[in-house]
Design an enzyme around this catalytic site. Structure first.
Site, mmCIF file in Angstrom:
data_model
loop_
_atom_site.group_PDB
_atom_site.id
_atom_site.type_symbol
_atom_site.label_atom_id
_atom_site.label_comp_id
_atom_site.label_asym_id
_atom_site.label_seq_id
_atom_site.Cartn_x
_atom_site.Cartn_y
_atom_site.Cartn_z
ATOM 1 N N ALA A 55 0.831 -1.211 0.000
ATOM 2 C CA ALA A 55 0.000 0.000 0.000
ATOM 3 C C ALA A 55 0.863 1.258 0.000
ATOM 4 C CB ALA A 55 -0.945 0.003 1.204
ATOM 5 N N ALA A 56 1.696 1.397 1.032
ATOM 6 C CA ALA A 56 2.469 2.620 1.195
ATOM 7 C C ALA A 56 3.433 2.855 0.035
ATOM 8 C CB ALA A 56 3.237 2.566 2.516
ATOM 9 N N GLU A 108 9.482 -5.745 -4.096
ATOM 10 C CA GLU A 108 8.469 -6.384 -3.257
ATOM 11 C C GLU A 108 8.803 -7.856 -3.092
ATOM 12 O OE1 GLU A 108 5.649 -7.971 -1.083
ATOM 13 O OE2 GLU A 108 5.944 -5.802 -1.264
ATOM 14 N N SER A 165 0.315 -3.839 -4.537
ATOM 15 C CA SER A 165 -0.769 -2.850 -4.521
ATOM 16 C C SER A 165 -2.135 -3.506 -4.403
ATOM 17 C CB SER A 165 -0.698 -1.990 -5.798
ATOM 18 O OG SER A 165 -1.528 -0.858 -5.688
ATOM 19 N N CYS A 219 -7.658 -4.878 2.862
ATOM 20 C CA CYS A 219 -8.930 -4.651 3.566
ATOM 21 C C CYS A 219 -10.107 -5.303 2.850
ATOM 22 C CB CYS A 219 -9.181 -3.151 3.705
ATOM 23 S SG CYS A 219 -7.943 -2.295 4.715
ATOM 24 N N ARG A 261 2.423 3.997 -14.926
ATOM 25 C CA ARG A 261 3.105 4.835 -13.945
ATOM 26 C C ARG A 261 4.571 5.111 -14.293
ATOM 27 N NH1 ARG A 261 -1.552 5.152 -12.581
ATOM 28 N NH2 ARG A 261 -2.464 4.663 -10.536
ATOM 29 N N ALA A 285 -4.451 1.120 7.109
ATOM 30 C CA ALA A 285 -4.310 1.433 5.689
ATOM 31 C C ALA A 285 -4.447 2.921 5.413
ATOM 32 C CB ALA A 285 -5.335 0.644 4.878
ATOM 33 N N ASN A 317 -1.619 5.152 3.255
ATOM 34 C CA ASN A 317 -1.898 5.874 2.015
ATOM 35 C C ASN A 317 -1.676 7.371 2.154
ATOM 36 O OD1 ASN A 317 -3.199 4.109 -0.310
ATOM 37 N ND2 ASN A 317 -3.832 3.211 1.625
#
Length: 564
Positions: free
Chosen positions: A15-16, A37, A43, A47, A81, A313, A317
């Site tokens: 997430a971060a 990772e 990503s 949750c 991205r 979370a 973020n």
């Protein structure tokens, strides 16, 4: 240094890290951004795992797809991205002097060196492994990663989960409960502390939560310590506690997480008092070129000023955006946290923000609280549902310290209102003067959270004199000589009432005419369904000269105890 050519290396891709990469790329189209990772998936929506397990999300890949249906895999990050993502790559060491990271491929063992100008640690947390014997038995699971969700889902579909035991009842435990609960399964939660969601909800709210879930079929074992698991042919069959045993075909460990700090610690970065990585308001570690965020860092609680470990979370973020700014020369800040959290479990919404009652008292605040039960919108609207709210304030300053709520109705937006007040240092009077929206499908004319505030103000002003449900129960258990005056209708009373000779039923509408039936020489405690009629009754009695009158907060909706 030319920011356009800098190398931004991010360790951690759940997430971060990806949030940081996305923000950094938007601000700096030319930077070289790389994510390492260790796991297979990046990503992903951790949750969302409970909704996948419960069948509300049918496709597994929806948990790591965009809102427009594209999987967030390395190809996506490269194409959309401009970020290089390497999965299955574990960062092993950080060479701060040379600004290099040694990483190892988890499958092949091949090692590779990555250079950086700015390094970002989004390395998350690790699940706590309690000292329980035989955790290696088949049928024992966690719910921390996507692979955990896949394994649990397969076990449920194979019919291997008729007797389920969940160890721990924090956020993860309650999410696991929501995932696996079914009237066709025997589900038991074992909690070392005395209520559900300890440390998140005050004990009174935790007891009310359990009452609601128990009525749906959940079995809770509180104040019990799990000692060991037992099994046959390598598969778990029982959970043994210090108070007995529980049949189990599936066990889910949910006793919390610890910050993953090994990499940072070995690199000589400062570790804070909570055991998480220490960062400043810019999310910088003790090395100005290394940032850390998310579940591996400690935060400052905005009310207590103390350092806290709050793996959520939302913080990951929000901090990702800040770090994305700052690795590109920005000065964005993260002020701290209020511990705001929301949860949906077994048809109930649960939320809290700020300090709990015990936390506030332990910090030295002179505390007053109010607990109310009401409807989340006008009672005549077909979508209305009951909600319970608790608010905590400092008597001396009127400053709001925290709020909690639960119920089938809308809880989250009300807690968000309080969280906003807390952030800006709002007082109870500030809350009561808020201009909130009203229409029957959304609220009551006086919003439930304002209603809670009004009750609290009445208590502070001496207009409302109350007992909590626990205080009433303790009076009954001590054998005190008082009258518990139930002012509900006979039909409501007969459906559910406290069985005790000190209970008298007298409908509110009859009270003024039958005051002579209420003894003046005893303390009188009034009670109704939700508290409002009991308050009216108490005021009637006081106006008629009764000297010792109180009402029970939240009425029978706030009563978590047995009736007998």
């Amino acid at each position: 240094m030319n920011l356009a050519s800098q190398k931004i290396l991010i360790i951690g891709g759940v997430a971060a890290g990806p949030k940081t990469a996305a923000r950094a790329r938007r601000l700096n189209p030319e930077a070289q951004i790389t994510i390492l990772e260790k796991g297979k998936y990046i990503s992903y929506a951790g949750c969302g795992m409970p909704y996948y397990l419960s069948g509300q999300i049918h496709e597994f890949d929806h948990l790591y797809s965009t809102a427009y249906g594209v999987k967030r895999d390395p190809e996506f990050f490269k194409a959309e991205r401009g970020v290089d993502v390497l999965t299955g790559m574990e960062a092993v060491t950080i060479n701060r002097a040379d600004k290099k990271v040694l990483a190892r491929n988890v499958d092949t063992g091949e090692e590779q060196i990555f250079e950086y100008d700015k390094l970002v640690l989004g390395i998350g947390s690790n699940p706590i492994t309690p000292p329980i014997e035989n955790l290696g038995l088949k049928g024992v699971y966690r719910l921390n990663h996507l692979t955990d969700a896949v394994r649990i889902k397969e076990a449920m579909e194979a019919g291997e989960a008729n007797d389920v035991v969940i160890i721990g009842s924090g956020f993860i435990g309650m999410e696991a409960l929501d995932s696996v609960f079914s009237p066709m399964r025997a589900v038991t939660v074992v909690e070392f502390k005395e209520t559900l969601l300890p440390g998140i909800l005050d004990a009174d709210l935790g007891q009310l939560l359990y009452k609601n879930l128990y009525e749906q079929g959940l079995e809770g074992r509180f104040g019990e310590k799990v000692l060991r698991l037992e099994g046959e042919d390598g598969r778990v069959t029982k959970v043994i506690t210090d108070k007995g045993e529980i049949d189990a075909e599936m066990v889910i460990l949910a006793v919390g997480v610890r910050p993953n700090v090994k990499l940072a610690q070995e690199a000589g970065l400062a570790i804070g008092e909570t055991g998480a990585i220490s960062v400043n308001e810019y999310m910088q570690t003790s090395d100005a070129d290394i940032y850390a965020l998310g579940d591996c860092v400690e935060n400052t609680h905005l009310l207590s000023g103390k350092k806290v470990f709050a793996p959520m979370a939302t913080y990951a973020n929000r901090q990702g955006r800040i770090v994305g700014d700052n690795v590109n020369g920005g000065k964005s800040t993260f002020k701290g946290v209020l511990g705001t959290g929301v949860l949906h479990c077994m048809g109930l919404n649960i939320a809290r923000t700020g300090l709990g009652e015990k936390q506030a008292r332990d910090l030295g605040y002179d505390v007053e609280t109010a607990l109310i039960s009401t409807f989340d919108m006008t009672h005549y609207h077909p979508s209305s549902n009951k909600v319970i709210f608790k608010m905590i304030v400092d008597k001396k300053t009127g400053k709001i310290l925290g709020a909690q709520g639960l119920g089938k109705g809308e809880i989250a937006k009300r807690i968000d209102v309080v969280a906003t007040q807390l952030y800006y240092g709002g007082t109870l009077d500030d809350l009561l003067n808020l201009d909130l929206g009203y229409a029957p499908p959304f609220s009551t004319p006086i919003d439930p959270i304002i209603h809670c505030g009004n009750t609290l103000k009445n208590k502070l002003d001496g207009v409302a004199k109350t007992y909590t449900a626990k205080e009433v129960q303790e009076k009954l258990e001590r054998g005190e000589d008082f009258l518990l005056l139930d002012v509900r209708t006979p039909q409501q009373f007969n459906m559910r009432n406290i069985k005790d000779q000190r209970v008298q039923q007298l409908t509110l509408g009859e009270l003024r005419e039958k005051l002579d039936q209420v003894p003046k020489d005893k303390e009188v405690v009034t009670v109704c369904v939700m508290g409002s009629r009991a308050y009216e009754a108490a005021r009637i009695l006081e106006g008629a000269g009764f000297k010792d009158v109180k009402f029970m907060e939240a009425g029978m909706e706030g009563w978590p105890f047995d009736m007998d």
